[in-house]
Design a protein around this motif. Structure first.
Motif, PDB file in Angstrom:
ATOM      1  N   LEU A  22       4.265  -6.324  -6.657  1.00 21.77           N
ATOM      2  CA  LEU A  22       3.728  -5.628  -7.822  1.00 21.77           C
ATOM      3  C   LEU A  22       2.933  -4.410  -7.374  1.00 21.77           C
ATOM      4  CD1 LEU A  22       2.421  -8.659  -9.937  1.00 21.77           C
ATOM      5  CD2 LEU A  22       4.470  -7.290 -10.357  1.00 21.77           C
ATOM      6  N   PRO A  23       2.886  -3.360  -8.197  1.00 19.70           N
ATOM      7  CA  PRO A  23       2.066  -2.195  -7.832  1.00 19.70           C
ATOM      8  C   PRO A  23       0.598  -2.587  -7.777  1.00 19.70           C
ATOM      9  CG  PRO A  23       2.817  -2.055 -10.119  1.00 19.70           C
ATOM     10  CD  PRO A  23       3.561  -3.191  -9.495  1.00 19.70           C
ATOM     11  N   ALA A  24      -0.114  -1.983  -6.830  1.00 23.30           N
ATOM     12  CA  ALA A  24      -1.531  -2.290  -6.641  1.00 23.30           C
ATOM     13  C   ALA A  24      -2.342  -1.006  -6.656  1.00 23.30           C
ATOM     14  CB  ALA A  24      -1.740  -3.038  -5.324  1.00 23.30           C
ATOM     15  N   LEU A  25      -3.645  -1.160  -6.623  1.00 23.29           N
ATOM     16  CA  LEU A  25      -4.522   0.002  -6.621  1.00 23.29           C
ATOM     17  C   LEU A  25      -4.305   0.838  -5.368  1.00 23.29           C
ATOM     18  CD1 LEU A  25      -7.942  -1.450  -7.860  1.00 23.29           C
ATOM     19  CD2 LEU A  25      -6.451   0.117  -9.081  1.00 23.29           C
ATOM     20  N   ALA A  26      -4.276   2.145  -5.543  1.00 25.54           N
ATOM     21  CA  ALA A  26      -4.185   3.075  -4.418  1.00 25.54           C
ATOM     22  C   ALA A  26      -5.582   3.635  -4.164  1.00 25.54           C
ATOM     23  CB  ALA A  26      -3.194   4.189  -4.720  1.00 25.54           C
ATOM     24  N   ILE A  27      -6.194   3.208  -3.078  1.00 25.98           N
ATOM     25  CA  ILE A  27      -7.567   3.594  -2.769  1.00 25.98           C
ATOM     26  C   ILE A  27      -7.597   4.214  -1.369  1.00 25.98           C
ATOM     27  CG2 ILE A  27      -9.938   2.770  -2.462  1.00 25.98           C
ATOM     28  CD1 ILE A  27      -9.312   0.497  -4.329  1.00 25.98           C
ATOM     29  N   PRO A  28      -8.281   5.356  -1.192  1.00 30.57           N
ATOM     30  CA  PRO A  28      -8.388   5.949   0.147  1.00 30.57           C
ATOM     31  C   PRO A  28      -9.037   4.980   1.130  1.00 30.57           C
ATOM     32  CG  PRO A  28      -9.145   7.494  -1.537  1.00 30.57           C
ATOM     33  CD  PRO A  28      -8.952   6.181  -2.229  1.00 30.57           C
ATOM     34  N   THR A  29      -8.596   5.026   2.377  1.00 28.98           N
ATOM     35  CA  THR A  29      -9.123   4.106   3.385  1.00 28.98           C
ATOM     36  C   THR A  29     -10.492   4.527   3.898  1.00 28.98           C
ATOM     37  OG1 THR A  29      -7.919   5.341   5.089  1.00 28.98           O
ATOM     38  CG2 THR A  29      -6.824   3.413   4.121  1.00 28.98           C
ATOM     39  N   VAL A 170     -10.061  -4.994   0.061  1.00 27.85           N
ATOM     40  CA  VAL A 170      -9.875  -6.144  -0.828  1.00 27.85           C
ATOM     41  C   VAL A 170      -9.313  -5.688  -2.173  1.00 27.85           C
ATOM     42  CG1 VAL A 170     -11.067  -7.974  -2.099  1.00 27.85           C
ATOM     43  CG2 VAL A 170     -11.652  -7.535   0.296  1.00 27.85           C
ATOM     44  N   LEU A 171      -9.830  -4.586  -2.683  1.00 28.54           N
ATOM     45  CA  LEU A 171      -9.368  -4.083  -3.979  1.00 28.54           C
ATOM     46  C   LEU A 171      -7.899  -3.677  -3.936  1.00 28.54           C
ATOM     47  CD1 LEU A 171     -12.348  -1.912  -5.310  1.00 28.54           C
ATOM     48  CD2 LEU A 171     -11.629  -4.187  -6.035  1.00 28.54           C
ATOM     49  N   THR A 172      -7.427  -3.206  -2.797  1.00 30.79           N
ATOM     50  CA  THR A 172      -6.023  -2.799  -2.695  1.00 30.79           C
ATOM     51  C   THR A 172      -5.071  -3.990  -2.786  1.00 30.79           C
ATOM     52  OG1 THR A 172      -6.119  -2.892  -0.267  1.00 30.79           O
ATOM     53  CG2 THR A 172      -6.589  -0.771  -1.316  1.00 30.79           C
ATOM     54  N   GLN A 173      -5.607  -5.216  -2.685  1.00 32.27           N
ATOM     55  CA  GLN A 173      -4.770  -6.413  -2.787  1.00 32.27           C
ATOM     56  C   GLN A 173      -4.621  -6.896  -4.231  1.00 32.27           C
ATOM     57  OE1 GLN A 173      -3.255  -7.506   0.041  1.00 32.27           O
ATOM     58  NE2 GLN A 173      -4.296  -5.736   0.968  1.00 32.27           N
ATOM     59  N   ILE A 174      -5.351  -6.275  -5.157  1.00 34.63           N
ATOM     60  CA  ILE A 174      -5.308  -6.705  -6.552  1.00 34.63           C
ATOM     61  C   ILE A 174      -4.203  -5.930  -7.274  1.00 34.63           C
ATOM     62  CG2 ILE A 174      -6.588  -6.899  -8.714  1.00 34.63           C
ATOM     63  CD1 ILE A 174      -9.143  -6.973  -7.116  1.00 34.63           C
ATOM     64  N   THR A 176      -2.033  -4.070 -10.051  1.00 30.87           N
ATOM     65  CA  THR A 176      -2.423  -3.315 -11.252  1.00 30.87           C
ATOM     66  C   THR A 176      -2.230  -4.117 -12.540  1.00 30.87           C
ATOM     67  OG1 THR A 176      -1.814  -1.269 -10.096  1.00 30.87           O
ATOM     68  CG2 THR A 176      -2.113  -1.137 -12.472  1.00 30.87           C
ATOM     69  N   PRO A 177      -1.125  -4.895 -12.700  1.00 27.15           N
ATOM     70  CA  PRO A 177      -0.986  -5.688 -13.929  1.00 27.15           C
ATOM     71  C   PRO A 177      -2.129  -6.685 -14.139  1.00 27.15           C
ATOM     72  CG  PRO A 177       1.121  -5.541 -12.807  1.00 27.15           C
ATOM     73  CD  PRO A 177       0.103  -4.975 -11.876  1.00 27.15           C
ATOM     74  N   VAL A 178      -2.677  -7.214 -13.045  1.00 24.81           N
ATOM     75  CA  VAL A 178      -3.805  -8.140 -13.168  1.00 24.81           C
ATOM     76  C   VAL A 178      -5.019  -7.410 -13.738  1.00 24.81           C
ATOM     77  CG1 VAL A 178      -5.414  -9.615 -11.886  1.00 24.81           C
ATOM     78  CG2 VAL A 178      -2.983  -9.624 -11.307  1.00 24.81           C
ATOM     79  N   LEU A 179      -5.265  -6.206 -13.261  1.00 21.94           N
ATOM     80  CA  LEU A 179      -6.391  -5.424 -13.773  1.00 21.94           C
ATOM     81  C   LEU A 179      -6.176  -5.037 -15.231  1.00 21.94           C
ATOM     82  CD1 LEU A 179      -7.201  -3.054 -10.782  1.00 21.94           C
ATOM     83  CD2 LEU A 179      -8.474  -5.048 -11.540  1.00 21.94           C
TER      84      LEU A 179
END
Length: 280
Positions: A22-29, A170-174, A176-179
């Protein structure tokens, strides 16, 4: 719920492979600007025409920030929650000017460095205050637990996700549909008690058998008309926001006050009825 959804998505990805990803959050490292630009916005590099051209969008953003902040504060500080700390009893205005001053200063600073503006999180704020509310056996609100622990904890976690690498990973593992499901839950859970929502439900109830509400003294035809106008205004706001002219979204919000005044002046909704229907 978020943890459960994230674990189920991870299990599906491990058992079914990439097809179940599933697509997940895209966050800079790293903590840096997304494009690699300098932190300080080079405002003087803009041509003069662009500086003047930004005036109208900036005015719309100002209207949006002002209304968003004030609407949220009025909803959270509603006397029905029986909160008293930091203000006079029954007063919703104490502290609002100081809040707006702080918001203005922070907006100025974040604009200089290109960070997102600080805006009132209406749905989350209402859900927060309702979670701290105490109800009696009949479902009536008795009081609200007034404390700063949860607010401090929430914003500390937000700050940690901005500044530190581990929370961001951790947030990148969540997924997007869950959010999106979380946001939908927050929105729907904040509806009970909202007078517009209660009046919309009242349109489908038998007025003789439905429990009496605060606005029950208003003629049903007037209440129905006012509710229909509110629904039309909500539809207009959503339409404009999702359209190519979405930047004009604050204009629709700003027009609500003149519309209310016009409804009174033309006796479409008499003042004594308007005071009841639009008290909050």
């Amino acid at each position: 719920g978020v943890l459960t959804g994230a674990l189920i998505a991870r299990w599906a990805r491990l058992s079914q492979g990439a097809v179940a990803t599933l697509p997940a959050l895209a966050i800079p490292t790293t903590f840096a600007t997304t494009s690699g630009r300098p932190w300080l916005i080079p405002l003087l590099d803009l041509p003069v025409w662009a500086r003047w051209g930004a005036f109208f969008p900036a005015l719309m953003a100002t209207v949006l920030l002002f209304l968003d902040q004030n609407i949220t504060v009025r909803l959270v500080n509603n006397p029905q929650y029986k909160m008293e700390k930091g203000r006079r009893k029954g007063n919703m205005l104490d502290g609002m000017h100081a809040d707006m001053l702080i918001i203005s200063g922070l907006t100025f600073v974040t604009s200089l460095v290109g960070l997102p503006w600080l805006v009132a999180a209406t749905v989350r704020s209402i859900s927060h205050v309702r979670a701290l509310s105490i109800f009696d056996s009949a479902g009536k609100l008795k009081s609200t637990i007034e404390q700063r622990i949860t607010g401090l904890s929430i914003h500390s976690l937000i700050g940690a996700c901005v500044l530190f690498d581990k929370p961001r990973s951790v947030l990148t593992q969540i997924p997007t549909p869950v959010l999106m499901g979380l946001f939908m839950f927050l929105g729907t859970s904040a509806l009970p008690g909202n007078e517009m929502w209660e009046r919309i439900k009242g349109l489908f109830k038998d007025s003789e058998k439905a429990p009496k509400e605060r606005w029950s003294a208003v003629p049903r035809s007037v209440s129905t008309l006012f509710t229909a106008i509110q629904i039309a205004c909500l539809g207009a706001m959503v339409y404009v926001k999702e359209s190519p002219i979405g930047v004009l979204f604050p204009v629709v919000i700003a027009l609500l006050a003149p519309l209310r005044f016009a409804l009174e002046k033309t006796d479409v909704v008499k003042k004594e009825y308007m005071d009841v229907l639009d008290e909050e």
